[in-house]
Design an enzyme around this catalytic site. Structure first.
Site, PDB file in Angstrom:
ATOM      1  N   GLU A   1     119.640  -7.957 -11.585  1.00 35.88           N
ATOM      2  CA  GLU A   1     121.019  -7.683 -12.389  1.00 35.88           C
ATOM      3  C   GLU A   1     121.265  -8.757 -12.976  1.00 35.88           C
ATOM      4  OE1 GLU A   1     121.161  -5.793  -8.089  1.00 35.88           O
ATOM      5  OE2 GLU A   1     119.967  -7.285  -9.080  1.00 35.88           O
TER       6      GLU A   1
ATOM      7  N   HIS B   1     118.273 -12.637  -9.720  1.00 36.63           N
ATOM      8  CA  HIS B   1     118.188 -11.398  -9.231  1.00 36.63           C
ATOM      9  C   HIS B   1     117.982 -10.518 -10.635  1.00 36.63           C
ATOM     10  CE1 HIS B   1     119.900 -11.715  -5.017  1.00 36.63           C
ATOM     11  NE2 HIS B   1     119.261 -12.561  -5.218  1.00 36.63           N
TER      12      HIS B   1
END
Length: 158
Positions: A64, A62
């Site tokens: 992040e 992801h």
């Protein structure tokens, strides 16, 4: 609890603009358009990333997590103290956990995610007594642009 900041908050727009660019790049690769940027206390960009779960065949890739990994490598520390994370979508439980472990100072996100989010929705991870570190959280940064990007991406897939 999440505070809402107006889109007019200029000091928060530059990093979120970079995160939106990362999200657009992710969409161009066929990935869900989520982008993330980490800045230090001086506002210097330490890392920027977009989703790469398909490309890397990695469910943890992801935006992040990729940005956290890159910033940690740049700083030579797993703790990103005094660093802020800007992400175009409310983080999921996995990402919220990683944000907590990294000791991110402030989290700024664009669009809320009622289905998969874990900050304002779902487990509300940062409000749990077992959460070791909860960043300050500010939602709604460039919310319209982030939501539009996601809606357009999924509409094109249908």
């Amino acid at each position: 609890m999440t505070a809402k900041l107006a889109d007019a908050d200029v000091s928060r727009k530059r990093p979120m603009d970079l995160a939106l660019t990362e999200a657009k790049n992710a969409a161009a690769r066929g990935e869900v358009p989520v982008g993330a940027v980490i800045v230090n206390a001086d506002g210097e960009v330490l890392a920027a990333a977009g989703n790469r779960t398909l490309e890397l065949r990695d469910p943890t890739a992801h935006a992040e997590v990729l940005a956290l990994r890159a910033a940690a490598a740049k700083l030579g520390s797993e703790r990103l103290i005094d660093c802020d994370l800007y992400v175009t979508l409310e983080p999921c439980a996995m990402c919220a956990g990683a944000i907590s472990f990294a000791r991110i100072r402030r989290l700024y996100f664009g669009a809320s995610d009622p289905k998969g989010g874990a900050v304002e929705h779902g487990p509300r991870l940062f409000g749990q007594p077992t959460c070791h570190h909860a960043p300050e959280v500010y939602g709604g940064i460039r919310e319209s642009a982030a939501a539009l990007l996601l809606k357009a991406f999924f509409a094109a897939r249908r």
